[in-house]
Scaffold this motif. Structure first.
Motif, PDB file in Angstrom:
ATOM      1  N   SER B 194       0.849  -1.198   0.000  1.00 31.90           N
ATOM      2  CA  SER B 194       0.000   0.000   0.000  1.00 31.90           C
ATOM      3  C   SER B 194       0.879   1.240   0.000  1.00 31.90           C
ATOM      4  N   LYS B 197       2.838   1.554  -3.534  1.00 30.95           N
ATOM      5  CA  LYS B 197       2.046   1.952  -4.706  1.00 30.95           C
ATOM      6  C   LYS B 197       1.749   3.437  -4.747  1.00 30.95           C
ATOM      7  N   PHE B 198       1.626   4.049  -3.601  1.00 30.97           N
ATOM      8  CA  PHE B 198       1.167   5.449  -3.586  1.00 30.97           C
ATOM      9  C   PHE B 198       2.200   6.417  -3.023  1.00 30.97           C
ATOM     10  N   ASN B 199       3.435   5.946  -2.869  1.00 29.64           N
ATOM     11  CA  ASN B 199       4.503   6.823  -2.390  1.00 29.64           C
ATOM     12  C   ASN B 199       5.771   6.514  -3.169  1.00 29.64           C
ATOM     13  N   GLU B 588      -6.563   0.296  -0.210  1.00 30.24           N
ATOM     14  CA  GLU B 588      -5.105   0.402  -0.407  1.00 30.24           C
ATOM     15  C   GLU B 588      -4.635   1.850  -0.565  1.00 30.24           C
ATOM     16  N   GLN B 589      -5.385   2.617  -1.375  1.00 33.40           N
ATOM     17  CA  GLN B 589      -4.941   3.986  -1.674  1.00 33.40           C
ATOM     18  C   GLN B 589      -4.948   4.851  -0.405  1.00 33.40           C
ATOM     19  N   GLU B 590      -6.035   4.743   0.333  1.00 30.46           N
ATOM     20  CA  GLU B 590      -6.158   5.536   1.565  1.00 30.46           C
ATOM     21  C   GLU B 590      -5.058   5.155   2.559  1.00 30.46           C
ATOM     22  N   GLY B 592      -2.171   3.683   1.903  1.00 31.34           N
ATOM     23  CA  GLY B 592      -0.871   4.113   1.362  1.00 31.34           C
ATOM     24  C   GLY B 592      -0.622   5.592   1.651  1.00 31.34           C
ATOM     25  N   GLY B 593      -1.665   6.405   1.465  1.00 31.27           N
ATOM     26  CA  GLY B 593      -1.552   7.847   1.721  1.00 31.27           C
ATOM     27  C   GLY B 593      -1.221   8.129   3.171  1.00 31.27           C
TER      28      GLY B 593
END
Lengths: 74, 698
Positions: B194, B197-199, B588-590, B592-593
């Motif tokens: 997670s 993917k977003f960092n 996942e996105q939340e 990861g953020g």
């Protein structure tokens, strides 16, 4: 909705604070009476000022004190 | 081709570590001991009762649980099995040679003896070697069970070997590894992916079955501290004198909640004489301590020497491998007479440091105090009485001294103490003071340096004595937040809650520190810890709950006692984790953020020093130059025009002390090097204090 102090997610039933800052606000308000009884006369602003100066006060509680002071001043 | 010249069958003995193998071989050998070396690996060949024994060793675990899928982003992973460690961890290629040698030795052996440490981990190590390297000999192999590596204990263990002993322990140990792997690998991969993917970049973010509750203890304590609201109270102390001596007595109410009440008492009592109204003397017993188990040893070593629990475990293992103490990974607080107190004490008598105390214990009743905790595998930790063959390091010496003195203390008499309470009346208000003194030292004479049992003497007073006033102090106090956990108190909490094992607890805390969740000697939870905790609370609350991990521990105990099938426990774990993984994948996105923000915040906090002494607006931060890849201190207000900067040493770990230099106001940092030396320096290269040092040197 985000917390007005830390930008964490605010809890639903509250007026814009996250779980932790909401807990602090509740404790600050609840303990005001104890401080008043302890010192006799004490107004809300002095209470917040003294509380924020104490080293024992938690960091989040201090953030709430600054926030509450500013809100009153505004 | 055989590894040995003689092709007749022999007994193959498998030990857990090379040092243990050497000790076992020395103890078993009747005549000469042949040592054959294959690279760095030693094999010991000896004759005993006309039979050849070959003693070989593992080096901890040779097999580990893993998944056949090597790609680290794949999850969920439920297809797990046991693999040689060198296939999983490429840094540990040396394991392959060791496995190959054991396999070769197993070919001509007709009897197998498992001589690994007798606990879940040791049994798992032995079981796996017998299963995978010795062609399924795990059920027919014999078990040698010993708690010390002394000659007599090892010989006795080999005289009384039992077939199939410890299978339950091995099953429980193997199940623990599998369940922990399933929880750890899946949740950690889910979190790390997670984040990835977003960092930018990759960061290992872990959570596990035991890590979860430990994280939750620290976070809950951190929340208590950060949300703490102190309340005021007052304390009153009167200093009173009789002739030339004084006493300090405290007002009977420990907390006066109103300033007006405290002021009133002060006003009424100031300058007034005190009259002693009551003198009570009470005698009480201080019983000897319990024998040490690993948890107790870790606590005592932390209090006495500041050793963190993993360090104590490491040192105690070295002492065990040198046959100075018994097996340290025990939870028992009992010392059975079968360990032969007399032999141990006579052995300790030969050491001039312990001669006097050992002689004294030998002249006593020699009845050991016993604690409530029991461990069927090993007794409590005790010294073997052997003399060290090598010079102990400073830390080994300290720990050995603690273990020996505790051993003496458990045989000691009850210490008898007297408490003297004095009540003084000052104008109707009662003030108390007390003292204590030792009447009979008992066990304290052996162990006084490790307990706080100093006498507190007060002057001799009797009822109606008049005391003249000297001063009366009114102190404003505030309620205090709960204490932060340190590594020792956190370990104690884990022990109380029965999570993890005596062996794994210290390493779990160390892992959480290494991952950047905790910082400082007094444990602070970082932003990453909060982010992981919040994610887990939302998507997999069971993993941070004590109940789940405790239930699994109970089931593992049942497996050990052959009252539960291991497959049930593994299936339950898989079922539990599936739902959590599904929820994490969806968000996942939340997640990861959140994790990304927390990582950035934590790094910023680690790199932030103090307020810039030049512009007084920005903060001095540790920066690594993209151009030269060198680190330096610079002001965060660079864009606003502040050019404050200073070079830093390029080696070592820089940590902020939070303090500023008294000469120039620049931050002071600690630079820790690999060999444990630490520099403490002012970051300002033109600081006056440095110039003064240089001048002095000249």
């Amino acid at each position: 909705m985000k917390c007005r102090i830390c930008k964490r997610e605010a809890i639903e039933h509250n007026s814009g604070f996250c779980l932790y800052h909401n807990e602090c606000i509740t404790k600050i308000e609840a303990d005001f009476e104890k401080w008043q009884q302890a010192y006799g006369e004490l107004n809300w602003q002095t209470y917040l000022q003294r509380l924020s100066e104490r080293p024992e006060t938690g960091n989040w509680t201090k953030e709430c004190c600054y926030f509450l002071k500013k809100r009153k001043e505004a | 081709m055989s590894l040995l010249h003689d092709s007749s069958p022999y007994t193959l003995v498998i030990c857990e570590k090379p040092d243990a193998a050497e000790r076992v071989a020395e103890a078993l050998s009747e005549k000469e001991l042949n040592i054959t070396k294959y690279g760095n690996i030693k094999i010991f060949i000896l004759k005993r009762s006309g039979r050849t024994y070959v003693v070989c060793s593992a080096i901890g675990h040779l097999y580990t649980v893993s998944s056949p899928f090597q790609k680290r982003y794949v999850y969920p992973v439920f297809d797990v099995g046991w693999f040689p460690i060198h296939m999983i961890d490429l840094k540990r290629k040396y394991i392959s040679q060791r496995i190959a040698i054991i396999k070769k030795l197993a070919e001509n052996a007709d009897v197998f003896i498992n001589a690994c440490d007798f606990d879940q981990e040791g049994e798992t190590i032995g079981f796996n070697i017998l299963k995978y390297a010795c062609n399924e000999k795990q059920t027919t192999a014999f078990r040698a069970k010993f708690s010390t590596l002394t000659k007599t204990d090892v010989q006795e263990a080999f005289r009384t070997t039992v077939q199939g002993l410890g299978i339950g322990l091995a099953k429980a140990g193997r199940t623990r590894h599998i369940v922990d792997f399933i929880f750890g690998i899946n949740l950690s991969r889910a979190l790390s992916e997670s984040f990835h993917k977003f960092n930018q970049g990759y960061r290992v973010i872990t959570i596990g079955r035991v890590q979860g509750p430990v994280l939750s203890y620290v976070i809950n304590r951190e929340v208590e501290i950060r949300t703490f609201v102190p309340t005021p109270f007052w304390r009153l102390h009167a200093e009173l004198a009789k002739a030339d001596s004084t006493i300090i007595a405290a007002y009977e109410k420990k907390r006066v909640l109103k300033i007006s009440e405290a002021q009133n008492i002060k006003k009424r009592c100031r300058g007034k004489k005190g009259v002693v109204t009551k003198v009570t003397k009470s005698k009480y017993n201080q019983f000897p301590p319990f024998p040490l188990n690993l948890g107790d040893l870790q606590k005592c070593a932390y209090q006495a020497f500041g050793f963190i629990p993993s360090q104590t475990l490491r040192i105690s293992e070295r002492l065990y491998l040198n046959a100075l103490i018994s097996y340290p990974r025990t939870s028992s607080q009992k010392l059975p007479p079968s360990i032969d107190y007399l032999r141990i004490l006579k052995g300790l008598q030969r050491d001039k440091v312990f001669n006097k105390d050992a002689t004294e214990v030998l002249h006593g009743k020699m009845i050991s105090n016993q604690g409530p905790k029991n461990d069927p595998a090993h007794p409590a930790i005790y010294p073997t009485g052997d003399i060290s063959k090598y010079v102990l390091s400073s830390s080994e010496n300290k720990l050995y001294d603690l273990i020996v003195r505790r051993f003496f203390a458990v045989f000691g008499e009850v210490a008898k103490m007297e408490r003297i309470s004095v009540t003084v009346d000052i104008d109707g208000y009662l003030f108390n003071t007390y003292g204590k003194q030792t009447l009979c030292e008992g066990w304290l004479k052996f162990y006084r340096k490790y307990v706080n049992a100093d006498d507190k003497l007060i002057l001799h007073l009797v009822e109606n004595d008049e005391l003249s006033p000297k001063s009366l102090v009114m102190e404003e106090k505030f309620t205090q937040p709960p204490r932060r956990y340190d590594q020792c108190s956190l370990l104690e909490k884990m022990e109380q809650e029965n999570i993890g094992t005596k062996t794994t607890r210290a390493n779990i805390i160390k892992t959480l520190c290494d991952r950047g969740y905790f910082s400082g000697t007094r444990i602070f939870a970082t932003d990453i810890a909060f982010a992981v905790f919040d994610v887990m609370k939302q998507y997999s609350p069971e993993i941070i709950s004590v109940e789940m991990t405790r239930k699994i521990e109970d089931n593992l105990d049942k497996i050990e006692r052959s009252k539960m099938d291991e497959k049930i426990v593994i299936h339950q774990a898989v079922d539990q984790i599936m739902d959590s993984l599904f929820e994490i994948k969806k968000a996942e996105q939340e997640i990861g953020g959140k994790l990304g923000q927390a990582v950035i915040k934590t790094i910023h906090k680690q790199h932030r020093l103090n307020l810039c002494p030049i512009c007084k607006k920005g903060f001095l931060i540790i920066i690594r130059s993209k151009k030269t890849n060198k680190r330096f201190v610079g002001c965060s207000g660079y864009n606003a025009g502040c050019r404050a900067s200073a070079p830093l040493p390029q080696n070592g770990t820089v940590t902020s002390t939070g303090k500023t230099c008294s000469s120039c106001g620049w931050p002071i940092v600690n630079i820790r090097f690999k060999r444990k030396s630490t520099w403490r320096l002012c970051t300002n290269t033109t600081c006056i204090s440095k110039k003064m040092v240089k001048k002095d040197e000249m």
